[in-house]
Design an enzyme around this catalytic site. Structure first.
Site, PDB file in Angstrom:
ATOM      1  N   CYS A 112       0.819  -1.221   0.000  1.00  0.00           N
ATOM      2  CA  CYS A 112       0.000   0.000   0.000  1.00  0.00           C
ATOM      3  C   CYS A 112       0.850   1.267   0.000  1.00  0.00           C
ATOM      4  CB  CYS A 112      -0.942  -0.001   1.202  1.00  0.00           C
ATOM      5  SG  CYS A 112      -2.091  -1.379   1.165  1.00  0.00           S
ATOM      6  N   HIS A 251      -2.930   7.196   3.803  1.00  0.00           N
ATOM      7  CA  HIS A 251      -3.455   6.013   3.112  1.00  0.00           C
ATOM      8  C   HIS A 251      -4.819   5.678   3.715  1.00  0.00           C
ATOM      9  CE1 HIS A 251      -4.002   2.070   1.598  1.00  0.00           C
ATOM     10  NE2 HIS A 251      -3.583   1.428   2.669  1.00  0.00           N
ATOM     11  N   ASN A 281     -10.262   0.440   0.943  1.00  0.00           N
ATOM     12  CA  ASN A 281      -8.800   0.530   0.884  1.00  0.00           C
ATOM     13  C   ASN A 281      -8.353   0.119  -0.522  1.00  0.00           C
ATOM     14  OD1 ASN A 281      -6.057   0.018   0.966  1.00  0.00           O
ATOM     15  ND2 ASN A 281      -6.097  -0.990   2.959  1.00  0.00           N
TER      16      ASN A 281
END
Ligand code: UT7
Length: 329
Positions: A112, A251, A281
């Protein structure tokens, strides 16, 4: 020395929506649990015939249009992803062909945090004089690697892509970047099979080893520890303080993580960018998607200071402080 400044931005979310209500019919969960524990209400899924490169291509096309550049203007393409179309060729090469680019293209894989690591590559290429105009794309279709019978992971992830075009400038754009890795923490978030350690076999697929495995609590604790540290380090490297921030763009992994880091850093909630409710996400795509939301809402203005902060498997983390130099369209 030249600086790297953002001259274009674009993003793409696939059309197909998966709501919390849809998930209620798939695993033992509830809209109420997902909303209160994560802040997510829906996420997007790539169509069956859409690979990560297709999401990256659309985001890249939009960023190029926003920057007003042609294929030949690009000197480098870096794609951050951990759900590549295939092991090789790279997703960057496939995207390069889709967009008709002729420049070198390669992938950066830091889960990520891939977009921030890719941004570091682009910035370094520009600052060293090796490139003038670089496209950085964060793209992931992680839902392809999620077990939709595992309620601990399938509620979290969504697919998407976001892209920045950076160009050499006399005006500082990317001010400072701080990256980190801790390979000893690799076990808390991984896809065990499908690589050289455990190549695909019928038995491994039947055991679900090709799916995301996550110790959610451990990742949560890691995130709320590293995001403030990385943000402060990148701000210090940029000669700035938390009070100089216009926007904190973490994030988008869990709304409770966003709330906790905002409190720890002392950033008011209204300065913390969140679009997780509608995206879930999206891994490497989440930061450029969130910045593009700000941009298209008219909430970004020249002179604004953003801290872009990622974390993820590896373990990896990274923060970039960016002064926005581009006029609103
Ligand atoms: O990009 C980086 C990727 N990952 C992350 O950032 C993930 C970070 N971690 C998280 O976001 C959270 O840890 C989760 C959302 C994954 C889980 O939330 P939590 O508050 O840490 O829940 P938990 O794992 O401690 O589970 C609490 C309870 C458990 O039940 P018991 O043992 O208390 O009876 C779970 O079995 O909630 C249960 N549970 C669920 N219940 C309904 C776990 N998942 C679900 C679910 N629906 N989807």
């Amino acid at each position: 020395m030249k600086h790297a400044a953002v001259i274009g931005i674009g993003s793409y979310l696939p059309e197909r929506r998966l709501t919390n209500q849809d998930l209620e019919g798939m695993v033992e969960t509830s809209d109420e649990w997902i909303t209160t524990r994560t802040g997510i209400r829906e996420r997007r899924l790539a169509e069956i015939d859409q690979a990560t490169s297709d999401l990256a291509t659309e985001a890249g096309r939009r960023a190029m249009a926003d920057a007003g550049i042609e294929a030949n203007d690009l000197d480098l393409l870096v794609v951050g992803t951990s759900s590549p179309d295939m092991i090789f060729p790279s997703t960057a090469c496939i995207t390069q062909a889709n967009l008709g680019l002729t420049c070198p293209a390669y992938d950066v894989m830091a889960a990520c945090t891939s977009f921030i690591f890719a941004l570091q590559n682009a910035t370094a290429a520009i600052e060293s004089g090796r490139a003038r105009t670089v496209m950085v794309i964060g793209a992931d279709a992680l839902t392809r690697h999620v077990d939709f019978s595992d309620r601990g992971t399938c509620i979290l992830f969504g697919d998407g892509a976001g892209a920045f075009i950076l160009q050499a400038s006399d005006e500082p754009g990317v001010l400072g970047i701080e990256l980190g890795s801790d390979g000893k923490g690799g076990d808390v978030l991984k896809i065990p099979a499908g690589g050289s350690a455990l190549p695909a076999t019928v038995e491994r697929v039947e055991a679900g080893l090709h799916y995301v495995q996550m110790a959610g609590n451990e990742v949560f604790k890691f995130a709320v520890r590293v995001i403030p540290k990385a943000t402060e380090a990148a701000l210090a490297a940029s000669g700035m303080a938390v009070s100089d921030l216009t926007w904190l763009v973490p994030h988008q992994a869990n709304q409770r993580i966003l709330n906790t880091v905002a409190e720890r850093l002392g950033v008011p909630d209204e300065r913390v960018v969140s679009n997780i409710e509608l995206t879930g996400n999206t891994s490497a795509a989440s930061i450029p998607l969130a910045v593009d939301d700000l941009y298209t809402n008219g909430s970004l203005h020249p002179g604004d200071v953003l801290a872009l902060v990622g974390f993820g498997a590896g373990l990896t983390w990274g923060a970039a402080v960016v002064r926005w130099t581009k006029e609103v369209q």
